[in-house]
Structure formats: C-alpha cells, structure tokens
Design a protein around this motif. Sequence first.
Motif, mmCIF file in Angstrom:
data_model
loop_
_atom_site.group_PDB
_atom_site.id
_atom_site.type_symbol
_atom_site.label_atom_id
_atom_site.label_comp_id
_atom_site.label_asym_id
_atom_site.label_seq_id
_atom_site.Cartn_x
_atom_site.Cartn_y
_atom_site.Cartn_z
ATOM 1 N N HIS A 43 0.793 -1.138 -0.051
ATOM 2 C CA HIS A 43 -0.042 -0.120 -0.019
ATOM 3 C C HIS A 43 0.894 1.192 -0.095
ATOM 4 C CE1 HIS A 43 -2.672 3.198 1.250
ATOM 5 N NE2 HIS A 43 -3.686 2.597 0.596
ATOM 6 N N GLN A 44 0.487 2.116 -0.750
ATOM 7 C CA GLN A 44 1.415 3.339 -1.109
ATOM 8 C C GLN A 44 0.309 4.595 -0.793
ATOM 9 O OE1 GLN A 44 4.687 4.180 -2.230
ATOM 10 N NE2 GLN A 44 4.060 6.100 -1.493
ATOM 11 N N ALA A 67 -11.360 4.514 -0.647
ATOM 12 C CA ALA A 67 -10.458 5.571 -0.807
ATOM 13 C C ALA A 67 -8.983 4.941 -1.245
ATOM 14 C CB ALA A 67 -10.080 6.309 0.683
ATOM 15 N N ASP A 68 -9.112 3.930 -1.881
ATOM 16 C CA ASP A 68 -8.161 3.032 -2.446
ATOM 17 C C ASP A 68 -8.003 2.658 -3.681
ATOM 18 O OD1 ASP A 68 -6.274 3.261 0.144
ATOM 19 O OD2 ASP A 68 -7.921 2.066 0.893
ATOM 20 N N VAL A 69 -6.794 2.631 -4.629
ATOM 21 C CA VAL A 69 -7.008 2.089 -5.916
ATOM 22 C C VAL A 69 -5.943 1.017 -6.048
ATOM 23 C CG1 VAL A 69 -6.583 2.633 -8.374
ATOM 24 C CG2 VAL A 69 -7.413 4.368 -6.519
ATOM 25 N N SER A 90 -3.494 4.984 -2.384
ATOM 26 C CA SER A 90 -4.742 5.787 -1.892
ATOM 27 C C SER A 90 -5.193 6.760 -3.058
ATOM 28 C CB SER A 90 -4.181 6.838 -0.746
ATOM 29 O OG SER A 90 -3.176 7.826 -1.262
ATOM 30 N N ARG A 91 -6.259 6.759 -3.191
ATOM 31 C CA ARG A 91 -7.079 7.533 -4.410
ATOM 32 C C ARG A 91 -6.392 8.753 -4.375
ATOM 33 N NH1 ARG A 91 -10.732 5.928 -7.405
ATOM 34 N NH2 ARG A 91 -11.378 4.240 -5.867
ATOM 35 N N GLU A 92 -6.402 9.564 -3.089
ATOM 36 C CA GLU A 92 -5.585 10.788 -3.152
ATOM 37 C C GLU A 92 -4.145 10.868 -3.881
ATOM 38 O OE1 GLU A 92 -5.066 14.569 -0.394
ATOM 39 O OE2 GLU A 92 -5.597 12.828 0.326
ATOM 40 N N GLN A 93 -3.529 9.990 -3.428
ATOM 41 C CA GLN A 93 -1.959 9.901 -4.119
ATOM 42 C C GLN A 93 -2.138 9.619 -5.549
ATOM 43 O OE1 GLN A 93 0.607 11.089 -2.396
ATOM 44 N NE2 GLN A 93 2.255 10.353 -4.070
ATOM 45 N N PHE A 94 -2.846 8.625 -5.833
ATOM 46 C CA PHE A 94 -2.837 8.354 -7.278
ATOM 47 C C PHE A 94 -3.483 9.535 -8.128
ATOM 48 C CE2 PHE A 94 -5.512 6.804 -11.012
ATOM 49 C CZ PHE A 94 -4.749 6.169 -11.694
ATOM 50 N N ASN A 95 -4.185 10.431 -7.742
ATOM 51 C CA ASN A 95 -4.569 11.715 -8.318
ATOM 52 C C ASN A 95 -3.098 12.431 -8.875
ATOM 53 O OD1 ASN A 95 -7.301 11.015 -8.531
ATOM 54 N ND2 ASN A 95 -7.676 12.385 -6.515
#
Length: 135
Positions: A43-44, A67-69, A90-95
């Motif tokens: 997980h990142q 909240a994760d991808v 995390s979806r936020e980091q993926f953005n």
Amino acid sequence: MSQDSLQAAVTLPGEDFSRVALTPDAVELLRLLWLQHGPLMFHQSGGCCDGSSPMCYPAGDFQTGDADVLLGLFDLSEGLEPQPLEFWMSREQFNYWSHTHLTVDVVPGRGSGFSVEAPEGKRFLIRSTLMDWPA
C-alpha cells in the motif's frame, strides 16, 4: 524501466498498460518475505515520512476501501503455486501520480517498523518515470 522488471497485471478498467513494476531485487526480497510471512500486499499512501514509501504488509493486514485504488497485481511465483501480490495506492495519491509509471525497488536501510522488510536491513522505495502515453 528495466526489461527485467516484473510488470503488474493491468487492474484499472479501460487501461491496457501496466502502471507498476518490481525490480529483480524487489522480487527476490518479496519471495523471501513471502516464505516468512505468507501472502503479501503493498500500500502506498503518499503521506509524509513512512507514508512516502511503499509499505509491505501480510495480505489483508491493511484494510483497503473506496479511498484506495488497486494499481496492479503481481504473481511472484516462478511458474509454481501462484503467489499473488496486490499493489494498492490511496486514491488521493493516485491523483498526483496518475501520469507516472512506478517501479518498486529495494535499497539498504531501515524501512518503517510497520513494513515487513524492516528487520532485513532493507527498505522498499518507488522510482517513478513519466508515462509517454495518455493517462
């Protein structure tokens, strides 16, 4: 990215390219850790400090959700019994990182106490390259 890297299977709907890979050194360490801990996952989160490194956990120890991808799925086996390893972000980091290809590598040093490689005197890290195709 090295041709020897293990590319993850595509997991994002509508995509036909791998977003994440493992270096041969990372694969070697993960196979050792699999023998010690059983099935694994990454997980990142993208947070500061420990969150900026990919964290390796026994599979299921880190609860993922909306909240994760799921960026990729690896098979660490060498053609024997399947050894699936999911890579989550995390979806936020993926953005922020959606335009990059990620390669998980391993270097000497002490990782997070929560990541299973910490006692090995090594730590996982992310190397990123800009993708030359539209994300």
